[in-house]
Structure formats: C-alpha cells, structure tokens
Design a protein around this motif. Structure first.
Motif, short mmCIF file in Angstrom:
data_model
loop_
_atom_site.label_atom_id
_atom_site.label_comp_id
_atom_site.label_asym_id
_atom_site.label_seq_id
_atom_site.Cartn_x
_atom_site.Cartn_y
_atom_site.Cartn_z
N LEU A 316 50.76 77.35 0.66
CA LEU A 316 51.03 76.58 -0.55
C LEU A 316 52.52 76.27 -0.68
O LEU A 316 52.91 75.18 -1.10
CB LEU A 316 50.55 77.35 -1.78
CG LEU A 316 49.03 77.51 -1.91
CD1 LEU A 316 48.68 78.47 -3.04
CD2 LEU A 316 48.35 76.16 -2.13
N GLY A 317 53.37 77.23 -0.30
CA GLY A 317 54.81 76.97 -0.32
C GLY A 317 55.20 75.87 0.66
O GLY A 317 55.99 74.98 0.33
N ALA A 318 54.64 75.93 1.88
CA ALA A 318 54.94 74.90 2.88
C ALA A 318 54.46 73.53 2.43
O ALA A 318 55.15 72.52 2.63
CB ALA A 318 54.30 75.27 4.22
N ALA A 319 53.28 73.48 1.80
CA ALA A 319 52.75 72.20 1.32
C ALA A 319 53.63 71.62 0.22
O ALA A 319 53.85 70.40 0.16
CB ALA A 319 51.32 72.39 0.79
N SER A 320 54.16 72.47 -0.64
CA SER A 320 55.06 72.00 -1.70
C SER A 320 56.33 71.39 -1.10
O SER A 320 56.79 70.33 -1.52
CB SER A 320 55.44 73.16 -2.63
OG SER A 320 54.30 73.69 -3.27
N GLY A 321 56.89 72.07 -0.11
CA GLY A 321 58.09 71.54 0.55
C GLY A 321 57.83 70.24 1.27
O GLY A 321 58.65 69.31 1.23
N ALA A 322 56.67 70.13 1.93
CA ALA A 322 56.34 68.91 2.66
C ALA A 322 56.13 67.74 1.71
O ALA A 322 56.53 66.60 2.01
CB ALA A 322 55.08 69.14 3.49
N THR A 323 55.52 67.99 0.56
CA THR A 323 55.29 66.90 -0.39
C THR A 323 56.61 66.31 -0.87
O THR A 323 56.78 65.08 -0.92
CB THR A 323 54.48 67.40 -1.60
OG1 THR A 323 53.23 67.93 -1.15
CG2 THR A 323 54.23 66.27 -2.59
N PHE A 324 57.57 67.16 -1.19
CA PHE A 324 58.84 66.61 -1.69
C PHE A 324 59.75 66.14 -0.58
O PHE A 324 60.71 65.41 -0.84
CB PHE A 324 59.52 67.58 -2.65
CG PHE A 324 59.12 67.25 -4.06
CD1 PHE A 324 59.80 66.30 -4.78
CD2 PHE A 324 58.01 67.83 -4.63
CE1 PHE A 324 59.41 65.94 -6.05
CE2 PHE A 324 57.60 67.49 -5.91
CZ PHE A 324 58.31 66.53 -6.62
N ALA A 325 59.45 66.50 0.66
CA ALA A 325 60.12 65.82 1.77
C ALA A 325 59.72 64.35 1.74
O ALA A 325 60.55 63.45 1.96
CB ALA A 325 59.73 66.46 3.10
N LEU A 326 58.45 64.07 1.45
CA LEU A 326 57.98 62.69 1.33
C LEU A 326 58.62 61.98 0.13
O LEU A 326 59.00 60.82 0.22
CB LEU A 326 56.46 62.66 1.20
CG LEU A 326 55.64 62.82 2.48
CD1 LEU A 326 54.15 62.80 2.15
CD2 LEU A 326 55.97 61.73 3.47
N VAL A 327 58.73 62.68 -0.99
CA VAL A 327 59.34 62.07 -2.17
C VAL A 327 60.77 61.62 -1.85
O VAL A 327 61.18 60.50 -2.16
CB VAL A 327 59.35 63.04 -3.36
CG1 VAL A 327 60.18 62.48 -4.51
CG2 VAL A 327 57.93 63.31 -3.83
#
Length: 426
Positions: A316-327
């Motif tokens: 879940l932590g990795a997914a959060s970081g990946a999402t805001f890499a896209l942002v």
C-alpha cells in the motif's frame, strides 16, 4: 554542475525537508484520536460502529478538505497555507483535550481535527515546483514519508496519556504545531519555477474536475493511500477486538505497520521513476489482494497474519508513492495543487469507508472475515483497472506527448495518466 545549480538543488532539499516535517506534524495531530479509540469506546459506552465513526471522522474531513486547500495552494502558495493550517489545527486539538466530554463533542472535535490531514494538498504542489519531472517521483515519495506522523501518534499517544494524563499528548502536539507554524512562515520559500496562478478558485476547481487524469489517479489513490489510512486508524481497534491485545500493544503493532508503509512510499516513487508507475501499481495491488485474502482466513495472529499485515503495509505504501509519481509527471503544472486535492480526497475517502465496514461487519457477524474478503476483491479489481484503462490511457498520453514534442506544439488533450515522455509507461 554550476554553483547556481548546486545552490538550487540545496534550496530544493531544504524546502523538501521543511514540507515533510510540516506534513508529519499535522498528520500527528490528525491521528491523535485513533490510538485512544478503545479508551473512548469504553469510557463513553460506544458500539463498534460508533467507535469506528469516531476514529474515521477526521479522515473524512481531512480528505474532502484537500479539494479546497489544494486549489487555495495553487492560488496563494504553500508559504501562506502551511502556517495557516497548522495554526488552525491547534484549535480542535485543544478542544478535544479540554472540552470534549461526550460522543457528540468528540465527533465535533474530530470533524475540525481533519484540518491536519489537508496539508498533504499543500505539500505536493510545493515540492513538485522545486523538482524536475524526472526526480518528482522520488521527491514526492520522500514528502509522503510525512505520514510517519501517524506512527509517532501510535507510539506516543497512549504512553503519554498513561504517564501524564489524557490531555498530555494533545498539549504536546499543540506546542509543536505552533513552533512549526512560526518556522514555516519564516523559512519557506516558493520555487522560482512555481506557475503563476490564473483564473478564479472555482474555475480552477471545475477545470480540474474535468480532467480525465484526475479521476483515474483518484481511483488508484483511493485504494493505495486509502488502505494505508484505514489500517492506521482502525488497526488498534481491530487488534483489540479480534485478538484481545492491550491498547498499548495494539498501538505499537500499528506503529510498525505505519513505519513500513512510510518507508515503502518513497521506494514506490523511486521505482516509478526507473521502471514506470504502472508496473509498480500492478504488482502492489495484486499483492495487496493476496495478503487481504490471507487475513480473511482468521488464523492466529502470529506468524502468518502478522506477515500478511506487514506485506500490505509495504504494498500500500509503494502504491501511494507510485500514484503521486504520476501526479507529479502528468498533472498540468498550474493545477498540481487542485489535482492533488481531488486525488488526496479520494485517498482519504478510501480510508474513511473501510473502518465503517469493519465495524459494521464485526457488530453483525462477530468477526472481520467479510471485511477482508471485500478488500481482496477491491484490490484485484484495481489491479485489472490499472492493467486495462489506466495502462491504455498512459500509453496514449505518452505517444501524444512525444508527438507534440517533435512537432513543437504542446498536446491539448487529456487521455489519462502517463509516464514521462519517452519512457514506456507500463
């Protein structure tokens, strides 16, 4: 590297640290009710659902509040918004400590305590403006480590309350918030590359809502960050109810969960810069579904469910970081705050719903099996969404960006999130 470039990088690092500290302090305040949820439940005679509502209400307000706070940050800047929100958050913290003495009053205090959670929408556009696209994933991942404020709350709230009285942790956080408000007002500086604000607050918000990228990213973050928030606020209650742990033991285990998720967040952002956010998200969601299915079985806490909880923290932590890499890569530069507000709100709302579901299913069935089964289904569904619509839109956006770069004309369409130009988004 020229002296000017070294100076710019050094200044960016200082601003990143200041923003991360501010986010962490406000998140600490935002999470103060959760570790004492069991204590409030016993003292006020609350049902499982009422207890879930009490710990979830700051999450709801902190989520929806990110939409206007993000748009205001685009307009007014983080140098103004960070001190303002930090000072305003002191009010509900002290209200809960010294005034709230009933369930209704606690809900009122928790409602305004949600202000602390809105600082996420201040920091993301601020940090993005200081870093180039190729480094934003890692930078925003580091900023996201401010969620460690939840771990600080889990580690310290119950021991401080036991040692010095229930008001002690609230007073301490109020003092720290005041110190940060002054420090941020004196030290924060806006990036020279910060886009000039254009249009009205309402017009910018409406324009953000019309972007396809906004809603795809919101769906991803609802599970990635929402799952993290849900566990960080409800895990103490769950461990007490399901396994009979003491409040202190449950808070300590929750803190370990939060710390692992916090560490995994910049890892997810950095990996997204290197291999593409779509791959990171896909692996994270599939693994989350597997771990949730394991916890649904209801085995003894040690060792298998504990390992599954820790695995979920990492994914879940990795997914959060990946999402805001896209942002940081695909949101229009002058709307990063507004997009962050909507996406952050979705993440917070994703954290608001699961505790209510868990509390309701526990009241009805006496166990949490159904809640974990639903989480597994949602995670597998989000993996399919990532591999299908999100990946397709990402490729279209990358191709459009490459075509516009070669022609010298910027792309005007918004087919969805993408990896940086020239890199395979999947």
């Amino acid at each position: 590297m020229t002296p000017l470039e070294r100076g710019q990088r050094s200044r960016a690092t200082v601003m990143l640290v200041l923003a991360t500290v501010g986010f962490g302090v406000n998140f600490w305040a935002w999470s103060l009710i959760s570790p004492l949820g069991g204590d409030y439940g016993g003292r006020l005679g609350l049902t499982g659902f009422q207890q879930s509502t009490l710990v979830a209400i700051p999450v709801l307000v902190g989520s929806l509040g990110r939409i206007p706070i993000g748009a205001l940050t685009d307009k007014l800047g983080a140098k103004f918004m960070f001190p303002l929100v930090s000072v305003l958050t002191i009010v509900p913290v002290l209200f809960i400590a010294f005034v709230a003495d009933s369930y209704a009053m606690m809900l009122l205090g928790g409602f305004f305590l949600g202000l602390g959670g809105t600082t996420f929408a201040i920091g993301v556009p601020f940090v993005s403006s200081w870093y180039p696209v190729s480094k934003r994933g890692a930078a925003l991942g580091i900023f996201g480590m401010g969620t460690a404020g939840t771990a600080v709350s889990a580690f310290t709230t119950v021991p401080l309350a036991d040692a010095f009285g229930r008001e002690a942790p609230f007073v301490l956080v109020s003092v720290i918030l005041a110190i940060y408000a002054v420090a941020s007002y004196l030290l924060l500086r806006e990036s020279p590359d910060r886009p000039e604000p254009t249009g009205s607050f309402i017009a910018n918000t409406v324009a953000t809502m019309r972007l396809g990228v906004t809603w795809q990213l919101a769906a991803l973050y609802a599970l990635g960050f929402g799952g993290f928030v849900a566990f960080s606020v409800y895990l103490p209650t769950y461990l007490v109810n399901a396994y009979g742990l003491t409040g202190t033991d449950a808070s300590f285990r929750t803190a370990v969960f939060v710390i692992l998720a916090v560490i995994a967040r910049p890892v997810g952002g950095a990996l997204s810069d290197r291999v593409g956010a779509i791959k990171v998200l896909l692996v994270s969601f599939v693994a989350t579904g597997v771990f949730a299915a394991i916890d649904a079985i209801g085995l003894p806490l040690v060792p298998i469910p504990t390992a599954a909880f820790l695995g979920m923290a990492a994914t879940l932590g990795a997914a959060s970081g990946a999402t805001f890499a896209l942002v940081g890569q695909v949101a229009p530069p002058n709307k990063v705050g507004s997009v962050t507000g909507v996406v952050g709100a979705a993440g917070g709302l994703g954290g608001f719903v699961p505790p209510l579901v868990m509390g309701a299913t526990y009241d009805a069935l006496g166990n949490y099996t159904l809640g974990y089964a639903l989480l597994a289904l949602v995670a597998f569904g989000m993996a399919a969404f990532t591999w299908g619509p999100v990946r397709t839109a990402a490729r279209r956006r990358a191709e459009a960006a490459a075509a516009s770069e070669s022609s010298g004309h910027p792309a005007t369409t918004d087919p969805g999130p993408a990896a940086p130009t020239g890199r395979n988004p999947s």
